[in-house]
Design an enzyme around this catalytic site. Structure first.
Site, mmCIF file in Angstrom:
data_model
loop_
_atom_site.group_PDB
_atom_site.id
_atom_site.type_symbol
_atom_site.label_atom_id
_atom_site.label_comp_id
_atom_site.label_asym_id
_atom_site.label_seq_id
_atom_site.Cartn_x
_atom_site.Cartn_y
_atom_site.Cartn_z
ATOM 1 N N ARG A 89 -0.014 29.762 5.184
ATOM 2 C CA ARG A 89 0.452 28.365 5.049
ATOM 3 C C ARG A 89 1.578 28.065 6.045
ATOM 4 O O ARG A 89 2.170 28.987 6.594
ATOM 5 C CB ARG A 89 0.956 28.134 3.619
ATOM 6 C CG ARG A 89 -0.174 28.220 2.638
ATOM 7 C CD ARG A 89 0.241 27.750 1.274
ATOM 8 N NE ARG A 89 -0.926 27.744 0.409
ATOM 9 C CZ ARG A 89 -1.019 27.109 -0.725
ATOM 10 N NH1 ARG A 89 0.004 26.429 -1.176
ATOM 11 N NH2 ARG A 89 -2.123 27.157 -1.435
ATOM 12 N N SER A 131 -0.707 34.374 -3.167
ATOM 13 C CA SER A 131 -1.767 35.322 -2.795
ATOM 14 C C SER A 131 -1.473 35.945 -1.435
ATOM 15 O O SER A 131 -0.671 35.405 -0.653
ATOM 16 C CB SER A 131 -3.121 34.608 -2.756
ATOM 17 O OG SER A 131 -3.232 33.840 -1.578
ATOM 18 N N LEU A 166 5.906 39.367 -25.420
ATOM 19 C CA LEU A 166 4.917 39.046 -24.394
ATOM 20 C C LEU A 166 5.172 39.830 -23.098
ATOM 21 O O LEU A 166 6.303 39.895 -22.622
ATOM 22 C CB LEU A 166 5.000 37.542 -24.098
ATOM 23 C CG LEU A 166 4.134 37.019 -22.953
ATOM 24 C CD1 LEU A 166 2.657 37.038 -23.331
ATOM 25 C CD2 LEU A 166 4.553 35.599 -22.564
ATOM 26 N N ASP A 206 -3.179 26.471 -9.879
ATOM 27 C CA ASP A 206 -3.518 25.791 -8.626
ATOM 28 C C ASP A 206 -3.404 24.267 -8.767
ATOM 29 O O ASP A 206 -3.502 23.726 -9.867
ATOM 30 C CB ASP A 206 -4.943 26.184 -8.212
ATOM 31 C CG ASP A 206 -5.232 25.825 -6.765
ATOM 32 O OD1 ASP A 206 -4.273 25.720 -5.977
ATOM 33 O OD2 ASP A 206 -6.412 25.652 -6.424
ATOM 34 N N GLY A 207 -3.226 23.616 -7.620
ATOM 35 C CA GLY A 207 -3.230 22.149 -7.589
ATOM 36 C C GLY A 207 -1.856 21.506 -7.472
ATOM 37 O O GLY A 207 -1.746 20.278 -7.521
ATOM 38 N N ILE A 235 -12.337 32.511 -7.387
ATOM 39 C CA ILE A 235 -11.381 33.533 -7.826
ATOM 40 C C ILE A 235 -10.254 33.728 -6.802
ATOM 41 O O ILE A 235 -9.187 34.241 -7.130
ATOM 42 C CB ILE A 235 -12.118 34.885 -8.073
ATOM 43 C CG1 ILE A 235 -13.297 34.718 -9.046
ATOM 44 C CG2 ILE A 235 -11.188 35.981 -8.570
ATOM 45 C CD1 ILE A 235 -12.935 34.401 -10.473
ATOM 46 N N SER A 236 -10.504 33.303 -5.560
ATOM 47 C CA SER A 236 -9.477 33.389 -4.501
ATOM 48 C C SER A 236 -8.756 34.744 -4.435
ATOM 49 O O SER A 236 -7.524 34.784 -4.301
ATOM 50 C CB SER A 236 -8.471 32.243 -4.641
ATOM 51 O OG SER A 236 -9.108 30.989 -4.506
ATOM 52 N N TRP A 238 0.281 33.558 2.958
ATOM 53 C CA TRP A 238 1.156 33.678 4.141
ATOM 54 C C TRP A 238 0.649 32.795 5.277
ATOM 55 O O TRP A 238 1.368 32.496 6.219
ATOM 56 C CB TRP A 238 1.216 35.136 4.637
ATOM 57 C CG TRP A 238 1.871 36.087 3.691
ATOM 58 C CD1 TRP A 238 1.245 37.066 2.973
ATOM 59 C CD2 TRP A 238 3.272 36.189 3.371
ATOM 60 N NE1 TRP A 238 2.172 37.758 2.211
ATOM 61 C CE2 TRP A 238 3.411 37.239 2.438
ATOM 62 C CE3 TRP A 238 4.419 35.484 3.766
ATOM 63 C CZ2 TRP A 238 4.643 37.613 1.898
ATOM 64 C CZ3 TRP A 238 5.648 35.859 3.229
ATOM 65 C CH2 TRP A 238 5.756 36.901 2.307
ATOM 66 N N ARG A 274 -1.600 19.112 -4.159
ATOM 67 C CA ARG A 274 -2.389 17.876 -4.249
ATOM 68 C C ARG A 274 -1.800 16.939 -5.301
ATOM 69 O O ARG A 274 -1.798 15.731 -5.154
ATOM 70 C CB ARG A 274 -3.859 18.206 -4.550
ATOM 71 C CG ARG A 274 -4.625 18.694 -3.335
ATOM 72 C CD ARG A 274 -5.917 19.332 -3.717
ATOM 73 N NE ARG A 274 -5.699 20.636 -4.368
ATOM 74 C CZ ARG A 274 -6.601 21.246 -5.131
ATOM 75 N NH1 ARG A 274 -7.761 20.662 -5.357
ATOM 76 N NH2 ARG A 274 -6.337 22.417 -5.649
ATOM 77 N N HIS A 298 5.384 22.277 -6.496
ATOM 78 C CA HIS A 298 5.715 23.671 -6.841
ATOM 79 C C HIS A 298 6.858 23.725 -7.854
ATOM 80 O O HIS A 298 6.848 24.524 -8.787
ATOM 81 C CB HIS A 298 6.080 24.467 -5.583
ATOM 82 C CG HIS A 298 4.951 24.593 -4.597
ATOM 83 N ND1 HIS A 298 3.662 24.900 -4.994
ATOM 84 C CD2 HIS A 298 4.898 24.456 -3.248
ATOM 85 C CE1 HIS A 298 2.885 24.936 -3.926
ATOM 86 N NE2 HIS A 298 3.596 24.670 -2.851
ATOM 87 N N ARG A 303 4.747 18.435 -0.990
ATOM 88 C CA ARG A 303 4.080 19.504 -1.743
ATOM 89 C C ARG A 303 5.064 20.337 -2.572
ATOM 90 O O ARG A 303 4.748 20.769 -3.681
ATOM 91 C CB ARG A 303 3.311 20.427 -0.773
ATOM 92 C CG ARG A 303 2.119 19.773 -0.096
ATOM 93 C CD ARG A 303 1.467 20.767 0.874
ATOM 94 N NE ARG A 303 1.120 22.017 0.215
ATOM 95 C CZ ARG A 303 -0.017 22.217 -0.465
ATOM 96 N NH1 ARG A 303 -0.924 21.266 -0.540
ATOM 97 N NH2 ARG A 303 -0.245 23.382 -1.037
HETATM 98 C C1 IPE Z 1 -4.779 30.635 -5.189
HETATM 99 O O1 IPE Z 1 -4.616 29.314 -4.818
HETATM 100 C C2 IPE Z 1 -3.486 31.360 -5.138
HETATM 101 C C3 IPE Z 1 -2.446 30.914 -6.051
HETATM 102 C C4 IPE Z 1 -2.515 29.981 -6.955
HETATM 103 C C5 IPE Z 1 -1.207 31.631 -5.936
HETATM 104 P P1 IPE Z 1 -4.948 28.822 -3.352
HETATM 105 O O2 IPE Z 1 -4.655 27.367 -3.315
HETATM 106 O O3 IPE Z 1 -4.237 29.658 -2.356
HETATM 107 O O4 IPE Z 1 -6.505 29.108 -3.241
HETATM 108 P P2 IPE Z 1 -7.586 28.595 -2.187
HETATM 109 O O5 IPE Z 1 -7.029 28.847 -0.827
HETATM 110 O O6 IPE Z 1 -7.781 27.138 -2.424
HETATM 111 O O7 IPE Z 1 -8.805 29.384 -2.491
HETATM 112 C C1 IPE Z 2 -0.831 26.552 -6.158
HETATM 113 O O1 IPE Z 2 -0.860 25.239 -5.748
HETATM 114 C C2 IPE Z 2 0.467 27.241 -5.813
HETATM 115 C C3 IPE Z 2 0.366 28.229 -4.745
HETATM 116 C C4 IPE Z 2 -0.728 28.606 -4.155
HETATM 117 C C5 IPE Z 2 1.596 28.850 -4.348
HETATM 118 P P1 IPE Z 2 -1.278 24.851 -4.279
HETATM 119 O O2 IPE Z 2 -0.057 24.922 -3.422
HETATM 120 O O3 IPE Z 2 -2.402 25.701 -3.810
HETATM 121 O O4 IPE Z 2 -1.718 23.361 -4.447
HETATM 122 P P2 IPE Z 2 -3.019 22.693 -3.849
HETATM 123 O O5 IPE Z 2 -4.178 23.540 -4.252
HETATM 124 O O6 IPE Z 2 -2.831 22.649 -2.369
HETATM 125 O O7 IPE Z 2 -3.037 21.341 -4.464
HETATM 126 MG MG MG Z 3 -4.402 25.517 -3.899
#
Ligand code: IPE
Ligand code: IPE
Ligand code: MG
Length: 254
Positions: free
Chosen positions: A79, A73, A139, A28-29, A200-201, A77, A32, A45, A41
């Protein structure tokens, strides 16, 4: 000049403790991280793919048996359509370009999650990648895509009852287990979430019951071999009691 050379990081000694057999990661992240750098963004990725490559290599070196990563996740969808379509395209492109590398590195690839909302081209490529790497013995890399923990328990229950209608009267955890998406792997020992959130999302809800949970504020593009080693060193300090008390753990009779 030596003065200006960055002192190389001290290698963390992981040889004194157990290496987790199964590591599960919420990467995640990305968004941002990119935004902070005034980039779109999707740049985050793209950089996230490089971080994943690094972590796969590091897991391979340490002989981690299973690495499971959350790529998309069932809630993602929601987004904006252009981000979703970029992510689908990236998944397709990365699968296509990395199959050969996985073969070379003896990696077995598994994809878990729903497939009915993916394009026919993506489904075909997923099947091909899984087939091609099925007999690899290194692995086991699992990518969770259009995956949700709720969905997993629901689909497993449905599949179990379809196969064994008699179980409608009552069933045990061991009846359900073989139908869960990750039935082929032991439950994760170590869970890592980057990006600063501590949730845990809807990732592996069933399987994380006794997993050690490690959270870091670093964004996924900033994570790599060294950070993985740090998380494993942290894991090695944990005492896993599984409901027992400390004194029972050294007692080999329990
Ligand atoms: C969780 O991240 C899903 C993935 C990293 C694929 P999200 O960015 O979607 O989680 P939330 O919405 O902040 O909980
Ligand atoms: C995780 O990063 C990747 C996916 C969920 C596909 P994010 O896209 O959620 O990035 P942030 O959390 O918005 O920074
Ligand atoms: Mg995120």
């Amino acid at each position: 000049m030596a003065l200006f050379n960055r002192v190389s990081e001290q290698e963390i000694d992981l040889t004194q403790g157990k290496i987790p057999q199964h590591i599960a990661i919420i990467m995640d992240g990305n968004g941002r991280w990119a935004k902070k750098r005034m980039m779109p963004r999707i740049y985050g990725h793209k950089k996230g793919v490089d971080a994943l490559r690094d972590v796969i290599r590091a897991c391979d070196e340490l002989q981690v048996a299973y690495l499971t990563v959350f790529a998309f996740s069932s809630e993602n969808w929601r987004r904006p359509a252009d981000e979703v379509s970029f992510l689908m395209g990236l998944f397709l492109q990365v699968l296509d370009s990395e199959i050969e590398r996985m073969q070379r590195n003896n990696i077995r690839l598994k994809i878990i999650g729903r497939r009915d909302q993916f394009s026919a081209e993506l489904v075909q490529l997923i099947e091909l990648a899984e087939q091609k790497t099925a007999n690899n013995t290194g692995l086991c890399l699992t990518i969770a895509a259009d995956y949700g923990g709720h969905w997993d328990v629901m689909q497993a229950t449905q599949a179990m009852l379809r196969d064994q209608p008699g179980l409608l009267a009552g069933f045990a955890e061991t009846d359900l287990q073989p139908y869960l998406s990750m039935a082929y792997a032991p439950d994760p020992d170590l869970f890592i979430r980057t990006g600063g959130e501590q949730r845990i999302s809807n990732f592996l809800l069933w399987q994380l019951a006794y997993t050690e949970l490690y959270f870091t504020d670093l964004a996924w593009p900033e994570f790599g071999r060294e950070q993985l080693h740090q998380s494993i060193a942290w894991f090695q300090q944990r005492e896993r009691r599984f409901g027992r008390i400390s004194e029972q753990l050294s007692d080999s009779s329990c």
